[in-house]
Structure formats: structure tokens, C-alpha cells
Motif scaffolding. Sequence first.
Motif, PDB file in Angstrom:
ATOM      1  N   HIS A 184      38.339  42.520  34.305  1.00  0.00           N
ATOM      2  CA  HIS A 184      37.641  41.242  34.438  1.00  0.00           C
ATOM      3  C   HIS A 184      36.145  41.423  34.637  1.00  0.00           C
ATOM      4  N   SER A 185      35.713  42.634  34.959  1.00  0.00           N
ATOM      5  CA  SER A 185      34.302  42.877  35.262  1.00  0.00           C
ATOM      6  C   SER A 185      33.430  42.661  34.030  1.00  0.00           C
ATOM      7  N   GLY A 186      32.354  41.890  34.224  1.00  0.00           N
ATOM      8  CA  GLY A 186      31.395  41.662  33.153  1.00  0.00           C
ATOM      9  C   GLY A 186      31.791  40.611  32.148  1.00  0.00           C
ATOM     10  N   ASP A 236      35.448  32.806  40.711  1.00  0.00           N
ATOM     11  CA  ASP A 236      36.770  33.405  40.556  1.00  0.00           C
ATOM     12  C   ASP A 236      37.478  32.723  39.391  1.00  0.00           C
ATOM     13  N   LYS A 259      42.534  41.757  37.394  1.00  0.00           N
ATOM     14  CA  LYS A 259      41.640  42.222  38.470  1.00  0.00           C
ATOM     15  C   LYS A 259      42.062  43.609  38.944  1.00  0.00           C
ATOM     16  N   GLY A 263      40.960  46.034  36.528  1.00  0.00           N
ATOM     17  CA  GLY A 263      39.510  46.113  36.414  1.00  0.00           C
ATOM     18  C   GLY A 263      38.939  45.664  35.089  1.00  0.00           C
TER      19      GLY A 263
END
Length: 324
Positions: free
Chosen positions: A268-270, A233, A263, A266
Amino acid sequence: MTDSTIRTRSDERQHTDQEQESAEQEREQCPECGGRVVSDAEHAETVCTDCGLVVDEGEIDRGPEWRAFDAAEKDEKSRVGAPTTNMMHDQGLSTNIGWQDKDAYGRSLSSRQRQKMQRLRTWNERFRTRDSKERNLKQALGEIDRMASALGLPENVRETASVIYRRALEEDLLPGRSIEGVATASLYASARQAGTPRSLDEITAVSRVEKDEIARTYRYVIRELGLEVQPADPESYVPRFASDLDLPDETERRARQLLKTAKDEGIHSGKSPVGLAAAAVYAAALLTNEKVTQNDVSEVASISEVTIRNRYHELLEAEEAAPV
């Protein structure tokens, strides 16, 4: 041996058992009123709870002769041995011979006695690591403790890393891999499980193996042992970065808010959690008028300034696009 002799001995044992049972019942009952007797440790007496008769006095107090008024003082005065720990190859159950060449009164030993003590230390060390498995554990657990100290990881992370390494040794996962590599992978997995993660670059900086080997061994260990390691995290890195940069609580809270918004949106993904955390700290410092440069954050987080520039722009854009 005749049947009558066997019966006689059996009767004797039965009679003795009955006498012992009756004696115990007499001790548990008051001889005056037949009431229940209890032991009063404070007054070193055995008294009847019904009539108050003192059945026995002057009992030996088997408790400690000192008093403690809180848990810390009790632990400090306790004279039992150290607790068992997985951080030592023998779990702390063996005996250590001190390195001081002094007797119980603090007097220096003679040269002959010093030589004798040195020989005892040598043989004691040999007996503590009698086989290859114990020598392997001793080396690996020493590496884990050294790296954890350099990274400032708490005691629970070291204990968990020691358990992971022990499991890897029992599952025969070490053939073809270095002791240092598996020890480093165990510490990396333990830190992530405990919620106090360290980046792979930070782990590599204190390890004796290369980054690629650590990553490869880490993936192998968690797959073979079935460890459940959640993705790191980004917020878990923020307190450490803010502390190293001496930033106020307001800046840390702002950085957490930026990451939470990222977050929700969205973005933060990858992306590397370390890079996002470093960028959030830098962006929060700008928003709270704290004088922190990208180079300062880069050195603390071991992330390039280019990554910080790219990520902090994305965080600020997500903040602006977020619904109020």
C-alpha cells in the motif's frame, strides 16, 4: 471629616455585617433545636433535618414548569438560546431578525411595518459584520458549511474546519491567498483529522477553486499551524463506497480484509488510498459474487478504471501470497 466620624461609620458597617451574618446563621439553623435546615423543592418548604420542623413554606419554585423524562425531551422543551458554535462568525451570540413579516400572534404586518422590519434587518446585518475580519469569517464559514453539506460531512468536521480557519485568520495566513482556498483547505484537513476523509477530487468538485490551489494551500496551512494530519487510511473510504454501491456487509468485510492483507505485505506504500479502497471494493464484490462493474466503482470513487484494474490485481496477488 473627623476621626470620630470615620470610626462611627466603620462601627456601623461592622454592626450591619454582624447582623447579616447572624441572620444567615439563624436561617441555616432550626429555631427549635438548632439543627440544620434544608430546602425541599418538591414540597416548596424549608425543613429541619433533625426534628422535622417546617421553618418556611410556600417558597417560589424557580425551576421549569414542565417535566422531561429523557435527555432528548429535556433539550426539546428547554427555552434557553442556541449553543455557541464556531460555525458562525459571531459564534451564535448575536440576534437574528426573522424573515417572516408576522407579529407574535401570527398576524401579517402592515406595509409600513414591513418596511420598518426590512430596515431593521439591513442595519442588524451591518452591525453583525462591522469590520473586514467579521465579513471575512462570515464568507468563509458559509463556504465551509456549503461544501460540508454537499459532501455529507458531519457536524464535528464542520466545527473543526471552522476552528482551523479561525486560527489561519489569527495567524495572518490569508494575505496572498483566496478566502475560498483557505476555507477548502481547512475542510479537507478537518475531514482527514476526523477519520472521514474525502478525496482531493471530491473536494475540488464542490469547491470554487482549482485542485492545484487547494493542494498548495492545504500544505501551507498544515505546515504553518503545525496540524497533525495522519495519512488517509484506505479502510476509511470503504464504508462510503460500499454504501453508495448498495453492497452487503459481507462484501465490505471482505474489502477490509483485502486492505489489511495489503498493509501486512507492504504494497500500500506510495499508492493513492482512494484507489486502493476502490480496488478493494471491486475485488471484494467479485469474490462475493456481487454484480458491480469497474465503471460503477469508478463513478462512486472518482477514480479511473485503469487505476482500479491495476490495483485490484495487486490486491488479489497479495491475498494469494499471504501466509495462511
